[in-house]
Design an enzyme around this catalytic site. Structure first.
Site: not given
Length: 448
Positions: A18, A63, A124, A207, A271, A287
Site C-alpha cells: 500500500d 493486494c 496472502h 500497511h 503491490d 487503492k
C-alpha cells in the site's frame, strides 16, 4: 541472458504494501507543510544507482491479485483467487481460495533450475493447510499468511498469532518490519556466488495498523483492531517507510559484504497504490481505483552487472513483466502448459543509451464499481460505473480532462482492445467479493 560473464544473476524482489506513488524521497515525498522530506535515503540511493521507472504499474489496485500475477507471471484473473480480495482463512461460511500448489510459479521454476528460494514477509495467497509458500516453490518461509499483521503482536485481524518459520508457528519479540529485514539479511549471509538465489522480501509496511518502532503502547491499545481507523498520522506513516528503508539498507549492505551486489537484480515496488496517509501526487485515486493513483506505483531496479545507473525510464510495465524478466535473465523457460502473460523487459532495458520502444497494451478490470482500463502509450481508456473516459496521461496525469468526445477514434480503439482481452480470460464470478477496508467517512472518495 545472464551477467556479463555468463553467471546467472541473483534476484531480490522487494514488495512494499500500500505504498503511494509519491511516498519516497525520489518520487516526491513531502511533510505536512508540503516541504520535501528525507524519508527514504537508501531507496533514493538505489534509484541513483539503478533505474527509476515513472510508469511502473501494479497488476491490480488491491493486494492478493497483484501477488498472484507476480508469482505466476500471468493475469491474476486466470485463477479463481484473483477475483477475491481479501482472501479468507476459512472461518465459518467463508469461501476458501488461494494459489493452487500445482500451479508453476517463479520460485518453483527457479528452484527447479538450481536456485535457492526464500519468501520473507507477507504471503496472502491462501491459508494452510491447502495453500502456503513452501507448497508453491519457496524453499524457506519466514513471515505471515494474512493480509495484515500487528507490528508488535504479530497477530492477524482476528487476533490469531500469525508469524511462521516454514510450517511452524514462531514466537518472537520485536517490530515486524525489523524482524523481516534481519531475516532477509540472515538469508543473504548464507549465500555464495556458487549458487544463485531468489529472495522475495514482502514487507507489511506501510500497511495498517499505523505503528512505528516507538508505538508499542499504541499497539497494546488497539489490540485486535488492526485496521486502526482511530489512529495514525502522516508523521507515523512516514516513520514506517523510513524503518522499511533502513532495513532495505541492511539488505543492500549484506549483498555488498557477500560480494553479491554486482550480479544481483534488486527490484523495489508496491503491490498497489497507497491509501489513507499516502501521497500519490500528481496522480488521483488510490487503492481500489483504476485511476492512476490506484495502480501506478514506485518502481526501482538495479543490476550493476548489466545496467548503467542514474536512469529515469517512462516505459509502461506491469508487475508480471518482472516475473518474465527474472526468468529470462536466469535462462529458465516458463512451464509449457502455463505460458506467461508478462513480457520480459530485458531487450528494452538493455538498449543503449535509452530503453527501446515497447509497444504493448496494458489492461485491468475490477468488480468494485465495475471498473475497466486500457493503457496504450500515453492514452488511457477508463470505465467506471458505466461512464467512459479517455485521458492523455502525458498532458494530464491527474486524469481530469476527459478527451472521449474529442478523440472518439482512440476511445473506440482502446475500448475494443479491452473487450477482446476481457473475452480471452475467465469472467469474474458472480459471487466474487472485493471489499473496502475503510468506509466513505474514512477515505476521500475518488471523483471521476
Amino acid at each position: 541472458m545472464g551477467s556479463a560473464d555468463g553467471q546467472r544473476p541473483n534476484f531480490v524482489y522487494i514488495l512494499a504494501d500500500d505504498l503511494g506513488y509519491a511516498d519516497l524521497g525520489c518520487t516526491g515525498a513531502v511533510d505536512a507543510q508540503g516541504s520535501p522530506v528525507d524519508v527514504s535515503p537508501r531507496l533514493d540511493g538505489l534509484a541513483r544507482e539503478g533505474i527509476r521507472f515513472t510508469r511502473g504499474y501494479a497488476n491490480s489496485p488491491v493486494c492478493s491479485p497483484t501477488r498472484l500475477a507476480l508469482i505466476t507471471g500471468r493475469w491474476q484473473y486466470r485463477l479463481r483467487a484473483g477475483a477475491e480480495e481479501p482472501l479468507t482463512a476459512g472461518a465459518s461460511g467463508d469461501k476458501i481460495f488461494g494459489l493452487p500448489p500445482s500451479h508453476p510459479t517463479l520460485p518453483s521454476l527457479l528452484g527447479g533450475a538450481g536456485y535457492r528460494t526464500a519468501l520473507v514477509g507477507k504471503w496472502h495467497l491462501g491459508y494452510p493447510p491447502q495453500f502456503g509458500p513452501r507448497l508453491s516453490g519457496y524453499g524457506e518461509f519466514y513471515g505471515f499468511h494474512a493480509g495484515g499483521s500487528g507490528y508488535f503482536s504479530h497477530c492477524d485481524s482476528r487476533g490469531k498469532a500469525d508469524l511462521w518459520l516454514n510450517e511452524e508457528p514462531l514466537s518472537e519479540e520485536g517490530y515486524l518490519t525489523d524482524l523481516l529485514s534481519k531475516r532477509a539479511v540472515s538469508f543473504i549471509q548464507r549465500q555464495t556466488p556458487a549458487q544463485p538465489f531468489l529472495l522475495s522480501l514482502h514487507y507489511s509496511a506501510p500497511h495498517w495498523p499505523w505503528l512505528s518502532r516507538d508505538d508499542e503502547s499504541e499497539s497494546r491499545r488497539i489490540g485486535r483492531n488492526l485496521k486502526h481507523t482511530d489512529g495514525g498520522s502522516l508523521q507515523t506513516y512516514q516513520r514506517m517507510i523510513s524503518h522499511m528503508d533502513e532495513g532495505i539498507g541492511w539488505v543492500l549492505d549484506a549483498l555488498d559484504r557477500q560480494g553479491l551486489a554486482d550480479n544481483t537484480l534488486v527490484v523495489f515496488t508496491s503491490d498497489n497504490g497507497g491509501e489513507r496517509f499516502s501521497n500519490n501526487w500528481p496522480l488521483t485515486g488510490r487503492k481500489m481505483d483504476l485511476l492512476e493513483g490506484g495502480i501506478r506505483v514506485p518502481l526501482i531496479a538495479r543490476w550493476p552487472a548489466r545496467w548503467a545507473g542514474g536512469k529515469v525510464c517512462d516505459l509502461p510495465n506491469q508487475t508480471m513483466d518482472w516475473t518474465a524478466t527474472m526468468l529470462d535473465a536466469a535462462r529458465v523457460p516458463p512451464h509449457s502448459g502455463f505460458p506467461l502473460d508478462g513480457v520480459s523487459l530485458l531487450p528494452a532495458l538493455s538498449a543503449s543509451p535509452s530503453p527501446a520502444p515497447f509497444n504493448r497494451d496494458l489492461f485491468w478490470r475490477m468488480k468494485h464499481r465495475e471498473q475497466a482500463a486500457t493503457v496504450r502509450g500515453k492514452w488511457k481508456y477508463l470505465r467506471v460505473d458505466g461512464h467512459e473516459y479517455l485521458f492523455d496521461l502525458e498532458a494530464d496525469p491527474a486524469e481530469r480532462a476527459n478527451m472521449a468526445s474529442r478523440e472518439p477514434g482512440y476511445l473506440a480503439d482502446l475500448r475494443h482492445a479491452w473487450n477482446v482481452w476481457n473475452e480471452a480470460i475467465p469472467p469474474i464470478p458472480d459471487d466474487a467479493g472485493v471489499s473496502l477496508v475503510f468506509g466513505p467517512g474514512d477515505l476521500p472518495v475518488a471523483t471521476f
